[in-house]
Design an enzyme around this catalytic site. Structure first.
Site, short mmCIF file in Angstrom:
data_model
loop_
_atom_site.label_atom_id
_atom_site.label_comp_id
_atom_site.label_asym_id
_atom_site.label_seq_id
_atom_site.Cartn_x
_atom_site.Cartn_y
_atom_site.Cartn_z
N CYS A 379 0.77 -1.22 -0.06
CA CYS A 379 -0.03 -0.01 -0.05
C CYS A 379 1.09 1.27 -0.01
O CYS A 379 1.36 1.54 -0.98
CB CYS A 379 -0.79 -0.10 1.03
SG CYS A 379 -2.26 1.14 1.20
N HIS A 513 -3.64 -5.12 -0.14
CA HIS A 513 -3.11 -5.56 1.34
C HIS A 513 -3.36 -7.03 1.24
O HIS A 513 -4.12 -7.83 1.48
CB HIS A 513 -4.15 -5.25 2.43
CG HIS A 513 -3.71 -3.86 2.77
ND1 HIS A 513 -2.77 -3.38 3.80
CD2 HIS A 513 -3.99 -2.57 2.10
CE1 HIS A 513 -2.70 -2.05 3.86
NE2 HIS A 513 -3.57 -1.57 2.85
N GLU A 515 -1.89 -9.33 2.99
CA GLU A 515 -2.00 -10.00 4.40
C GLU A 515 -3.21 -10.30 4.63
O GLU A 515 -3.55 -11.18 5.68
CB GLU A 515 -1.20 -8.85 5.44
CG GLU A 515 -2.05 -7.69 5.71
CD GLU A 515 -1.59 -6.58 4.77
OE1 GLU A 515 -1.61 -5.43 5.27
OE2 GLU A 515 -1.24 -6.84 3.70
#
Length: 541
Positions: A379, A513, A515
């Site tokens: 990001c 993102h 994750e």
């Protein structure tokens, strides 16, 4: 028929109600039941999107674009069931809906009250989707005794009254503090917490006692007698090595058996816990290690990067390597940052907002680029990769983001208009901050011949986003000519989703993102590839 499980917390906050709720869900899921988890947060913010990470920790983003409490990340990682906007609510959102209905005249002629109007709306939220599952597990945020949580507690009292006690189970997670001078655990705070619950009409059916050491059976019996529940429903909840050990710990203390028995369901020993045993053995087997520097600005509160930390743990379990995270404050003077980077194997530049710490992150990126240190930017991390490259390779010295200054070469700029589904949205620097970002799932196309396409082994991907500013695509040609490839681009061809540096062992920045989508039993491919590179380089050395 749907059965309801409500999880409340007592004595202190941050006991781990989310991990408790989702560990129970994981066990019921392993028995073959369909489950759904929901989080009810008492704070008056509409969502956590504008809250400081120091206040609330990470903001988790669902696939349908809801900014939510980090507990929803636990829900997804443990159950592999995508959470949605229908699984998270705040008092701010509930009151907003209530006032909106009042302004529209829905309650015309009547006095709008907490009971029944607000509690009815909370009931509607809790019951949404009940026909699709066997168990609805709801976590009530905050601590029993907090004034903000009273409407939620009143609502679950009403649900128990309406559905009957045979269809509703109340679980209370509480703390047994250890008093060193007396060398004993104390049960009085738990007794008072249960007394508080009873005062508003809720009798807990099962109590889980958090403690940092073994709990003598005599104390468990004392709690059972004082709180009027059977001995076998006072469950030990000792601290574990990781959160992924909690489901097996609960299983050893028969919590799934107690829950199913309470609801009159048949308990079977044929429960599939293979993936939890695999995770446990994977963590235990992590003997070798690699060191990854997290160059961030919220490092003093690591819950701000919760999904990131978990994604590295997942990759470590896969390779049976311990990923030692070295927390480097990007506010540190340049010489301190570079000095600390000498001993690490890889660098992570996480997301964030605001100008503080930006130059420190850019220095770390420059160090990784020049010294061939594997670097992963997420990001804001990708945006700073672009700024560093523009400044130090392309020679655009005033390169920056208009998030930080209007007087710059706008390599990163505000996305002023774009299409969110069928709706066109317009934005300006003066627009509301809350809920005005590119949020949730977006599709992007992977560039032929790129490293990121090789990692995903796909032509196109869908990943979750949470950002307001974008790479200025007008710089695309200059970047690629100088060796910074656009590895992924939005489906409409207007937004850059990934950058990667040619001729570098591993130097990738992504606007999304990844994750959020990593699981302990299914690590995200980008984290796997990054960690694999670190391991190979360490073995080579």
């Amino acid at each position: 028929m749907c059965r309801y499980i409500f999880v409340t917390g007592g004595v202190v906050s941050s006991l781990g109600k989310g991990v408790c709720a989702v560990s129970i869900a994981a066990l019921l899921q392993a028995h073959g039941y369909r489950i759904r988890l929901k989080k009810l947060d008492p704070y008056l913010n509409v969502d956590p999107g504008t809250m400081s990470p120091y206040q609330h920790g990470e903001v988790f983003v669902t696939s349908d674009g809801e900014e939510a409490d980090l507990d929803l990340g636990y829900y997804e990682r443990f159950t592999d069931i995508p959470a949605s906007k229908h699984d998270t609510i705040t008092s701010g959102k509930i009151y907003e809906k209530l006032i909106s209905k009042e302004r529209k005249g829905n309650y015309l002629g009547g006095t709008v009250q907490i009971i029944p109007h607000l509690t009815d709306l909370i009931q509607d939220f809790i019951k949404f989707g009940e026909n699709e599952v066997d168990f609805m597990i709801c976590e009530i945020g905050g601590t029993v005794g907090d004034i903000e949580a009273l409407p939620y507690l009143e609502t679950i009292r009403q649900i128990r009254y309406l559905l009957g006690s045979t269809n509703v189970l109340s679980i209370h997670l509480t703390l047994l503090p250890y008093i060193a001078t007396a060398d004993e655990l104390k049960t009085k705070p738990t007794q008072h917490s249960v007394k508080e619950l009873r005062s508003i009409g809720i009798q807990p059916d099962l109590i889980i006692c958090r403690a940092d050491r073994a709990i003598p059976p005599s104390l468990l019996h004392k709690i059972a007698v004082a709180c009027s529940i059977p001995n076998n429903r006072v469950i030990v909840g000792m601290d574990q090595k990781t959160i992924y050990h909690v489901p097996l710990s609960y299983y050893k203390h028969n919590i799934d058996k107690e829950i199913l028995t309470y609801f009159g369901l048949t308990y079977s020993d044929t429960i599939n816990l293979d993936k939890w045993h695999f995770i446990e053995s994977g963590i235990t087997a992590c003997e070798k290690n690699v060191h990854v520097a997290i160059v961030g600005k919220y490092n003093s509160f690591q819950d701000a990067y919760k999904s990131l930390v978990e994604a590295f743990l997942h990759a470590g379990i896969h390779y049976k390597y311990k990923i030692n995270l070295i927390w480097i404050d990007s506010d540190d003077p340049d010489y301190q940052i570079n000095e600390k980077l000498h001993t690490i194997d890889g660098i992570m530049i996480p997301g964030g907002f605001g100008i503080r710490g930006i130059e420190g992150k850019i220095k770390a990126i420059e160090y990784a680029r020049k010294n061939k240190i594997p670097l992963f930017g997420i990001c804001l991390g990708m945006q700073l990769i672009a700024i560093e490259f523009a400044r130090n390779v392309l020679g655009i010295k005033d390169s920056n983001s208009t998030e930080f200054t209007s007087n710059c070469a706008n390599v990163i700029d505000l996305m002023t208009n774009w299409h969110n589904g069928e709706e066109k949205e317009m934005r300006a620097h003066t627009s509301n901050l809350g809920g005005t970002m590119r949020l949730g799932n977006y599709e992007s196309i992977l560039t032929h011949g790129s490293k990121i396409k090789e990692i995903y082994k796909l032509d196109q991907i869908i990943e979750r986003h949470r950002h307001r500013f974008e790479f200025n695509i007008n710089y695309k040609h200059a970047f690629e000519k100088a060796g910074m490839r656009v590895g992924s681009i939005s489906a409409d061809g207007n937004l850059v989703e990934a950058l990667e540096l040619d001729g570098h062992p591993w130097f990738i920045g992504v606007q999304f993102h990844p994750e959020y989508r990593s699981r302990p039993f299914s690590p995200h491919p980008l984290f796997l590839s990054f960690v694999e590179t670190l391991i190979k380089q360490k073995k080579h050395i």
